[in-house]
Structures are given as C-alpha cells and as structure tokens.
Design a protein around this motif. Structure first.
Motif, PDB file in Angstrom:
ATOM      1  N   SER A  42       0.619  -1.321   0.061  1.00 48.57           N
ATOM      2  CA  SER A  42      -0.131   0.079   0.001  1.00 48.57           C
ATOM      3  C   SER A  42       0.965   1.357   0.153  1.00 48.57           C
ATOM      4  O   SER A  42       0.426   2.279  -0.432  1.00 48.57           O
ATOM      5  CB  SER A  42      -0.901   0.012   1.358  1.00 48.57           C
ATOM      6  N   SER A  43       2.163   1.129   0.463  1.00 48.50           N
ATOM      7  CA  SER A  43       2.833   2.086   0.473  1.00 48.50           C
ATOM      8  C   SER A  43       4.455   1.687   0.926  1.00 48.50           C
ATOM      9  O   SER A  43       4.691   0.725   1.148  1.00 48.50           O
ATOM     10  CB  SER A  43       2.786   3.037   1.876  1.00 48.50           C
TER      11      SER A  43
ATOM     12  N   GLN B  12       5.728  -2.560  -5.614  1.00 52.71           N
ATOM     13  CA  GLN B  12       4.432  -1.718  -5.868  1.00 52.71           C
ATOM     14  C   GLN B  12       3.313  -2.438  -6.581  1.00 52.71           C
ATOM     15  O   GLN B  12       2.160  -2.110  -5.960  1.00 52.71           O
ATOM     16  CB  GLN B  12       4.924  -0.527  -6.587  1.00 52.71           C
TER      17      GLN B  12
END
Length: 241
Positions: free
Chosen positions: A66-67, A160
């Motif tokens: 998510s990050s 990612q």
C-alpha cells in the motif's frame, strides 16, 4: 525466431535483472559476514541462501504494498522472523534485520552493451517500451543508477504492484499502465517461469533471452512453446520489427 512473434506488437515489456543489467564487483556483502559483525556467527550458519530471503516468485503481497513504508516494514519483519528462527536474540533482531536488508540491496549493476541502442530503436519505431521486474520498491532509482532514465514509458516493480512474476496481477498492472491488450505485447526476459510461462499465460507473446554471458545460470533452456521464441541478444528483437 519466426517474424510473427513481434509482427503485431505495439509494446515491448522487458525484465530488468539478467535481461538489461547484471551484477558487477564489488558484490553485495555476504549475509554470513553481517551475522559475524553482530557476533552471531552460529546463527548465521543456519541462515541459508541469502538470495532466498525475499518474497518467492509468484507470491502475492498486495496487502503490504500500500505504501513504501508499509512494504519496507514487511521486508524487515520477514527478515526478523527468519532470524528469530535461527536463534537470534530478540534484542538484536532490529539491528540485524536493518543491516541484512541494506546488504541485500547493496548491488552494483552494469547495463549490457546492447541495451541502450535496442531501447532507443524501439522508441524510434513507435513501440511502447516498458519495464516489469521482481524488484524492491525503488526500481526507478535502480534504472537511474545505470543511466536508463527516460528510455521507458512505464516502469512496474513487483513491490508496488503487489505481486511477483509469474503472478497474473503484475502482468495486468503493466499492460494496463501501457494501455495495451495482452496480444499486443511482447515480453522479453531471461527467466523461463516469470518471463516466458507467466506472460504466455497472460496472453502475451514472449522472447526468452539466453545470453552467452548470462547473469544467472538457469541450466538447460526448456523446449519452446507456442507464442515464445528464443534469442541470444536484444538486437534480434528490433530486426524482426
């Protein structure tokens, strides 16, 4: 390789390590030496292959992607869990994991000689040129470090995307980012499962790159399947376009 493999392509998607770049000296620090620095030689002897500490090929990890912060925390937790299993005391886990993580990513990369000219030629021909790699979060940084910035329209890293090749999610991600249908894309790479079987299953064509000076020794290449071809250098791609 039959011309039909790239006759209708609108985009060429490349793997990164082993396809476009290779490792050069000085090589990453051996994980055993990291354990030794922490006074954990016995635990380091139980660690095993230092290249198997990351996510496995085909692994899905979208919840951790998510990050950048969330992904890096997951990377460290994986290292700590494995170190804990090797008998590393709790109070040493954080420092050891941070050093192991840094050692794993401390790679010196060099571009194969045929890369820049091939990428430039594909772009001149109007092809969408993409990169799709099982890599850490900052693939753009690795691309910049070897001087390939600006030569890709799309860069997709498994960290990612939330899954590693040959998981279908990463192929869907790169195709969507390129604005391509699967049948319009040619995937190029040196690893049979992630770069040939996975793309074929996703509906793409594939070019299996078997360089004479391969960065990774995969042993004898499997027999070719429909939709796949085998090349020994990148100029073979543009010659067929």
């Amino acid at each position: 390789m039959p011309p039909a493999i790239v006759a209708r392509t609108r985009g060429v998607i490349f793997d990164f390590y082993g396809t476009l770049v290779r490792m050069v000296a000085p090589l990453p620090p051996d994980h055993a030496s990291v354990f030794e620095r922490h006074g954990l030689g016995a635990q380091g002897a139980r660690w095993g292959d230092q290249w198997s500490v990351g996510p496995a090929d085909g692994e899905e990890h979208a919840a951790h992607s998510s990050s950048e912060q969330a992904y890096h925390a997951w990377e460290l937790e994986r290292l700590k869990a494995r170190a804990r299993g090797c008998g590393v005391p709790a109070e040493q886990l954080d420092g050891l994991a941070a050093d192991l993580d840094a050692a794993t990513k401390d790679m010196r990369l060099a571009v194969y000689e045929d890369v820049r000219s091939t990428l430039a030629d594909l772009r001149r021909r109007g092809q969408t040129v993409a990169l799709c790699s099982n890599w850490f979060w900052d693939l753009d940084g690795a691309v910049a470090a070897v001087g390939l910035t600006g030569l890709f329209d799309v860069v997709v890293t498994s960290a990612q995307a939330g899954a590693r090749k040959p998981h279908p999610l990463i192929y869907r991600t790169v195709l969507k980012s390129c604005g391509l249908r699967a049948e319009e894309a040619l995937f190029v790479g040196d690893a049979w499962g992630p770069d040939v079987e996975g793309p074929l299953a996703a509906g793409m064509r594939a070019a299996h790159l078997c360089r004479p000076d391969a960065a990774v020794d995969f042993g004898e290449a499997p027999p070719l399947r429909d939709g796949a071809a085998r090349i020994t250098s990148l100029p073979a791609l543009t010659a067929l376009l």
